[in-house]
Motif scaffolding. Structure first.
Motif, PDB file in Angstrom:
ATOM      1  N   ALA A 337       0.843  -1.228  -0.017  1.00 49.10           N
ATOM      2  CA  ALA A 337      -0.029   0.195   0.182  1.00 49.10           C
ATOM      3  C   ALA A 337       0.834   1.009  -0.119  1.00 49.10           C
ATOM      4  CB  ALA A 337      -1.014  -0.292   1.050  1.00 49.10           C
ATOM      5  N   LEU A 338       0.014   2.389  -0.393  1.00 44.76           N
ATOM      6  CA  LEU A 338       1.230   3.578  -1.138  1.00 44.76           C
ATOM      7  C   LEU A 338       0.141   4.421  -0.075  1.00 44.76           C
ATOM      8  CD1 LEU A 338       3.646   5.579  -1.945  1.00 44.76           C
ATOM      9  CD2 LEU A 338       1.615   5.086  -4.144  1.00 44.76           C
ATOM     10  N   GLY A 339       0.590   5.595  -0.154  1.00 47.97           N
ATOM     11  CA  GLY A 339      -0.575   6.409   1.338  1.00 47.97           C
ATOM     12  C   GLY A 339       0.103   7.427   1.969  1.00 47.97           C
ATOM     13  N   LEU A 340      -0.459   7.337   3.535  1.00 46.85           N
ATOM     14  CA  LEU A 340       0.159   8.610   4.907  1.00 46.85           C
ATOM     15  C   LEU A 340      -0.239   7.734   6.353  1.00 46.85           C
ATOM     16  CD1 LEU A 340      -2.021  10.735   6.083  1.00 46.85           C
ATOM     17  CD2 LEU A 340      -2.281  12.105   3.830  1.00 46.85           C
ATOM     18  N   THR A 341       0.036   8.186   6.524  1.00 43.96           N
ATOM     19  CA  THR A 341       0.206   7.644   8.072  1.00 43.96           C
ATOM     20  C   THR A 341      -0.013   8.126   8.939  1.00 43.96           C
ATOM     21  OG1 THR A 341       0.521   5.729   9.478  1.00 43.96           O
ATOM     22  CG2 THR A 341       2.494   6.742   8.023  1.00 43.96           C
ATOM     23  N   THR A 342      -0.146   8.387   9.645  1.00 40.91           N
ATOM     24  CA  THR A 342       0.238   9.577  11.286  1.00 40.91           C
ATOM     25  C   THR A 342       0.589   8.453  12.370  1.00 40.91           C
ATOM     26  OG1 THR A 342      -2.585   9.322  11.978  1.00 40.91           O
ATOM     27  CG2 THR A 342      -2.342  10.375  10.611  1.00 40.91           C
ATOM     28  N   ARG A 343       1.566   7.542  12.091  1.00 41.62           N
ATOM     29  CA  ARG A 343       1.493   6.928  13.616  1.00 41.62           C
ATOM     30  C   ARG A 343       2.593   7.080  13.889  1.00 41.62           C
ATOM     31  NH1 ARG A 343       1.451   0.928   9.828  1.00 41.62           N
ATOM     32  NH2 ARG A 343      -0.646   1.318   9.111  1.00 41.62           N
ATOM     33  N   ASP A 344       3.358   7.838  12.784  1.00 42.12           N
ATOM     34  CA  ASP A 344       4.578   9.105  13.706  1.00 42.12           C
ATOM     35  C   ASP A 344       3.535  10.291  14.568  1.00 42.12           C
ATOM     36  OD1 ASP A 344       6.416   7.197  12.766  1.00 42.12           O
ATOM     37  OD2 ASP A 344       6.395   7.774  10.446  1.00 42.12           O
ATOM     38  N   GLU A 345       4.948  10.840  14.961  1.00 42.15           N
ATOM     39  CA  GLU A 345       4.730  12.630  15.910  1.00 42.15           C
ATOM     40  C   GLU A 345       3.986  12.844  14.863  1.00 42.15           C
ATOM     41  OE1 GLU A 345       8.572  13.496  17.624  1.00 42.15           O
ATOM     42  OE2 GLU A 345       8.030  12.296  18.859  1.00 42.15           O
ATOM     43  N   ALA A 346       3.798  13.278  13.108  1.00 47.32           N
ATOM     44  CA  ALA A 346       3.130  13.866  12.452  1.00 47.32           C
ATOM     45  C   ALA A 346       2.949  13.042  10.784  1.00 47.32           C
ATOM     46  CB  ALA A 346       4.742  15.101  12.161  1.00 47.32           C
ATOM     47  N   PRO A 347       2.246  13.440  10.531  1.00 45.13           N
ATOM     48  CA  PRO A 347       1.393  12.773   9.457  1.00 45.13           C
ATOM     49  C   PRO A 347       2.700  12.692   8.284  1.00 45.13           C
ATOM     50  CG  PRO A 347       0.907  14.913   9.029  1.00 45.13           C
ATOM     51  CD  PRO A 347       1.203  14.260  10.493  1.00 45.13           C
ATOM     52  N   VAL A 348       3.490  10.943   7.799  1.00 46.66           N
ATOM     53  CA  VAL A 348       3.694  11.233   6.467  1.00 46.66           C
ATOM     54  C   VAL A 348       3.398  10.289   6.050  1.00 46.66           C
ATOM     55  CG1 VAL A 348       6.165  11.575   8.185  1.00 46.66           C
ATOM     56  CG2 VAL A 348       4.673   9.392   8.264  1.00 46.66           C
ATOM     57  N   TRP A 349       4.212  10.415   3.892  1.00 50.87           N
ATOM     58  CA  TRP A 349       3.755   9.608   3.808  1.00 50.87           C
ATOM     59  C   TRP A 349       4.693   8.313   3.538  1.00 50.87           C
ATOM     60  CZ3 TRP A 349       0.442  11.358   0.318  1.00 50.87           C
ATOM     61  CH2 TRP A 349       0.011  12.753  -0.199  1.00 50.87           C
ATOM     62  N   SER A 350       3.995   6.982   3.188  1.00 51.35           N
ATOM     63  CA  SER A 350       4.572   5.459   3.451  1.00 51.35           C
ATOM     64  C   SER A 350       4.182   5.009   2.174  1.00 51.35           C
ATOM     65  CB  SER A 350       3.754   5.348   4.766  1.00 51.35           C
ATOM     66  OG  SER A 350       2.526   5.118   4.899  1.00 51.35           O
ATOM     67  N   PHE A 351       5.025   3.787   2.332  1.00 49.62           N
ATOM     68  CA  PHE A 351       4.754   2.738   1.266  1.00 49.62           C
ATOM     69  C   PHE A 351       4.802   1.640   2.336  1.00 49.62           C
ATOM     70  CE2 PHE A 351       7.367   0.130  -1.578  1.00 49.62           C
ATOM     71  CZ  PHE A 351       6.188  -0.476  -2.335  1.00 49.62           C
ATOM     72  N   THR A 352       4.215   0.421   1.980  1.00 54.47           N
ATOM     73  CA  THR A 352       4.514  -0.772   3.123  1.00 54.47           C
ATOM     74  C   THR A 352       3.861  -1.630   1.913  1.00 54.47           C
ATOM     75  OG1 THR A 352       1.798  -1.118   3.375  1.00 54.47           O
ATOM     76  CG2 THR A 352       3.317   0.271   5.239  1.00 54.47           C
ATOM     77  N   VAL A 353       5.611  -2.743   2.448  1.00 53.00           N
ATOM     78  CA  VAL A 353       5.099  -4.399   1.408  1.00 53.00           C
ATOM     79  C   VAL A 353       5.351  -4.902   2.912  1.00 53.00           C
ATOM     80  CG1 VAL A 353       6.763  -5.297  -0.375  1.00 53.00           C
ATOM     81  CG2 VAL A 353       6.424  -2.925  -0.105  1.00 53.00           C
ATOM     82  N   GLY A 354       4.005  -6.371   2.877  1.00 52.72           N
ATOM     83  CA  GLY A 354       4.528  -7.146   3.999  1.00 52.72           C
ATOM     84  C   GLY A 354       4.071  -6.608   5.300  1.00 52.72           C
ATOM     85  N   GLY A 355       5.018  -6.329   6.222  1.00 53.21           N
ATOM     86  CA  GLY A 355       5.022  -5.951   7.632  1.00 53.21           C
ATOM     87  C   GLY A 355       6.355  -4.849   7.470  1.00 53.21           C
ATOM     88  N   ALA A 356       6.992  -4.406   5.978  1.00 54.28           N
ATOM     89  CA  ALA A 356       7.874  -3.490   6.637  1.00 54.28           C
ATOM     90  C   ALA A 356       6.710  -2.151   6.046  1.00 54.28           C
ATOM     91  CB  ALA A 356       8.406  -3.711   5.385  1.00 54.28           C
ATOM     92  N   ARG A 357       7.789  -1.193   6.341  1.00 56.37           N
ATOM     93  CA  ARG A 357       6.747   0.769   6.434  1.00 56.37           C
ATOM     94  C   ARG A 357       8.313   1.218   5.389  1.00 56.37           C
ATOM     95  NH1 ARG A 357       4.862   4.292   9.456  1.00 56.37           N
ATOM     96  NH2 ARG A 357       5.085   3.333  11.230  1.00 56.37           N
ATOM     97  N   VAL A 358       7.904   1.930   4.695  1.00 61.97           N
ATOM     98  CA  VAL A 358       8.679   3.195   4.561  1.00 61.97           C
ATOM     99  C   VAL A 358       8.552   3.829   4.762  1.00 61.97           C
ATOM    100  CG1 VAL A 358      10.884   3.934   3.092  1.00 61.97           C
ATOM    101  CG2 VAL A 358      10.620   1.533   2.749  1.00 61.97           C
ATOM    102  N   SER A 359       8.425   5.538   5.324  1.00 62.29           N
ATOM    103  CA  SER A 359       7.958   6.438   5.810  1.00 62.29           C
ATOM    104  C   SER A 359       9.244   7.802   5.651  1.00 62.29           C
ATOM    105  CB  SER A 359       7.503   6.362   6.774  1.00 62.29           C
ATOM    106  OG  SER A 359       8.345   6.600   8.069  1.00 62.29           O
TER     107      SER A 359
END
Length: 689
Positions: A337-359
């Motif tokens: 999935a490609l999108g944005l996440t708010t799991r960090d302190e501030a919203p960031v763009w993210s790319f998840t593959v399996g259980g890995a995430r780059v943001s």
């Protein structure tokens, strides 16, 4: 030394030197070894080395001995004793015999001699003789094959598609292959066992002819001749799925440029705004509800464990919750999935593959961004690009084995979907290959658009025209157009011919008196809340100005949204960007040092760039940047005032009037790059790519 007992003196007993240690011995610069650890040497007369010690700390010499069995089975021995040196000295012995055989095991050892006693040989007891083989033949040339990129075949797919090159040599003693790709990496590859092959993976980053050169290296360090393997790389192939999302208003399906058309849920409307400078005419707006999605109801990539890339233009309407741009189902979950996440302190763009995430990167409400996620199955790593730049750290990723339908605007979660996108989306692309960095930058590129070019060659009715037919610059009091010599006479030949200074660029320039002189458009030219660029040629009339002077500005309600000025106290040209549209607001300032012109010379070509995508401002001086001329700057302020040449807002009025000459004023929507900047200020229209 003497010792006394009952008054009788006698000499102390001499102790023999120490036995040489194997770790202090070398053969041809290689560690001492025997059997499988013996050294293979390319030198016919190698050097052997030893460090020798005397127990009593005196001087010692070295006695070297070497032996081998000749072709008739007779043992041959040779020896040499060196001159004496201080204890602990290194000793070198050259094996310079003419009959030293090739491809034969030669052994040697050494012992120390202090002139009275000798140490044990280095091979005695727990020691070991050193062995080596002199190799007098170079290995055969390496052979290269590749199924993906056959030699001399025109042309083969392509940029972003790995090739695997198998390198082998007929020689059974090859332990390494030194290689280099003309358009890529170079290095050394080692086979699993001597004489074995190696496979070199190579990812073409550019199209065109390429060459792999290889040399085989044997155990003695001898190199084969060079093998050249030429192959031809095509441009990167088109995406396997592509939806522009520029369908007519009222559509219920998004047409596919490639792949399968995507059905749109009820929360999707077409005809939304598009990012300027991209070639997109419109996009789709998703309302963030369960009906806000599109899907072809089929996978975009058939092999979930293979290499792929997914990208899109995205403009979020909010950034306070997780939202998905695009992804692919995988057996009740989201495979990627490609999108944005708010799991960090501030919203960031993210790319998840399996259980890995780059943001990484900072999504902003109402602001366009190009996002691209790449999974490289060859390296097992996931990479995220935002606006053409890599962000975050690459992550080791293992995709799931299942593959389901591709989704736009939502992510699979068991029997339902979550993280629905709220905002605009456009140009969704899925590749079954690596999208390389240059392609990532090209996908995210927004072509700047010329807004105005005032060459200031002349003026009519108090206004100098825009070369593109737009709004003119109206000249205020104290502003005149200076015209250079017209060539009607030559001062050197005609004493009555007036001496007329040349214009800065071309036939004319704007001259400002420093008191009231200025020029301005009727209204704002650049949108300072978005990316913009402006350029100007300027020459100061004073050698030692006593106050700041502004050459370009454009105002908001309470302050200038940007201002370019000369600050004599620091001998610098400055770009000032306020952090709020209010009186006395703090400013972000970047600068470049330059002495004042004093009315002489060609002046300076100055350009400023605000890049809203990267939140950076830049001040160029004569086409160059330095460490102090760039800075982070988020959130350019809107402006409603005209573009001003030669003055700025100061308090409740105008001030910082420029005393000097101005020429070649350019204005653009969008951020110019370095090559674009270097085209400004020469009297021609820049070619924007």
């Amino acid at each position: 030394m003497v010792a006394t007992t009952s008054g009788v003196a006698h000499a102390a007993e001499n102790l023999p030197p120490k036995q040489p240690l194997v770790q202090d011995l070398k053969t041809g610069g290689k560690a001492c070894g025997a059997g499988d650890g013996k050294a293979f040497l390319a030198e016919s007369r190698p050097l052997v080395n030893a460090v020798l010690y005397d127990t009593d700390g005196g001087r010692v010499s070295g006695e070297f001995e070497a032996w081998w069995t000749d072709t008739e089975g007779v043992e041959q021995r040779r020896s040499l004793t060196t001159t004496a040196k201080a204890s602990g000295s290194p000793f070198t012995f050259g094996l310079s015999w003419d009959d030293l055989p090739a491809n034969t095991v030669v052994s040697w050892h050494v012992r120390a001699d202090d002139g009275t006693a000798k140490s044990p040989w280095s091979s005695e007891g727990e020691g070991s003789a050193c062995e080596f083989v002199y190799d007098d033949a170079n290995p055969e040339k390496a052979a290269v094959t590749s199924s993906e990129y056959p030699e001399d075949v025109l042309w083969v797919d392509g940029v972003g598609v790995y090739g695997h090159f198998t390198v082998d040599s007929p020689s059974d003693d090859v332990v390494a292959y030194r290689y280099g790709f003309l358009r890529g990496v170079s290095g050394t590859a080692r086979p699993d066992e001597p004489g074995g092959p190696v496979t070199l993976p190579f990812l073409p980053l550019t199209s065109g002819p390429d060459t792999l050169t290889v040399r085989a290296v044997d155990r003695a360090g001898r190199s084969s001749g060079e093998t050249s393997y030429r192959f031809f790389v095509k441009s990167g192939r088109a995406p396997v799925a592509h939806w522009k999302l520029g369908d007519p208003e009222g559509s219920t399906t998004a047409a596919a440029e490639t792949g399968t058309a995507a059905d749109a849920g009820g929360g999707v409307t077409f005809g939304g705004p598009a990012p300027t400078g991209t070639g997109l005419a419109s996009t789709a707006t998703l309302n963030g509800t369960g009906d806000g999605y599109l899907t072809p109801d089929a996978p975009a990539v058939a092999d979930p464990r293979g290499t792929f890339a997914v990208s899109a233009w995205a403009r979020p309407a909010r950034t306070d919750r997780d939202m998905t741009v695009a992804g692919q189902d995988a057996d009740g979950a989201t495979g990627f999935a490609l999108g944005l996440t708010t799991r960090d302190e501030a919203p960031v763009w993210s790319f998840t593959v399996g259980g890995a995430r780059v943001s990484g990167g900072a999504p902003e409400t109402g602001e366009w961004a190009h996002v691209l996620g790449v999974y490289d199955a060859e390296t097992g790593k996931a990479q995220l690009y935002v606006n053409g730049n890599p962000v975050g750290a690459t992550a080791e990723a293992v995709p799931g084995e299942a593959v389901g339908a591709f989704q736009i605007g939502r992510a699979r979660d068991g029997d339902s979907y979550r993280d629905h996108w709220h905002g605009e989306l456009g140009d969704i692309r899925v590749h079954d290959r690596v999208v390389v960095p240059d392609e990532a930058a090209e996908l995210a590129h927004r072509k700047p658009r010329a807004l105005g070019h005032w060459s200031l060659e002349n003026a009519s009715d108090g206004a100098s025209p825009d070369q593109g037919g737009g709004a003119p610059l109206k000249l205020g009091p104290g502003a005149t157009i200076h015209r250079g010599p017209d060539g009607s006479c030559l001062p050197d030949l005609d004493p009555d011919c007036p001496v007329v200074p040349y214009a800065l660029v071309g036939d004319g320039h704007l001259a400002l008196d420093g008191e009231t002189g200025h020029a301005a458009t009727e209204g704002p030219v650049v949108d300072t809340s978005d990316s913009f660029s402006v350029g100007v040629v300027v020459r100061l009339a004073d050698a030692e100005p006593t106050r700041p002077m502004t050459v370009l500005s454009q105002s908001g309600e309470h302050t200038d949204a940007f201002r370019v000025r000369y600050e004599p106290s620091s001998y610098a040209w400055q770009l000032l960007m306020p952090n709020a549209d209010e009186p006395g607001a703090t400013e972000t300032v970047v600068a470049q040092l330059a002495m004042a012109d004093g009315g002489e010379g060609e002046g300076h070509r100055i350009a400023v760039v605000y890049d809203d995508a990267t939140d950076r401002i830049k001040l160029y001086l004569d086409g160059a940047l330095d460490t102090g001329s760039t800075a982070d700057f988020a959130g350019g302020l809107p402006s409603s005032g005209p573009l001003q040449v030669g003055r700025a807002q100061v308090g409740n009025g105008w001030g910082e009037y420029l005393h000097g000459d101005v020429d070649e004023v350019h204005a653009f929507a969008g951020a110019l790059d370095d090559s674009d900047i270097n085209q400004l200020g020469w009297g021609t229209e820049p070619c924007l790519c």
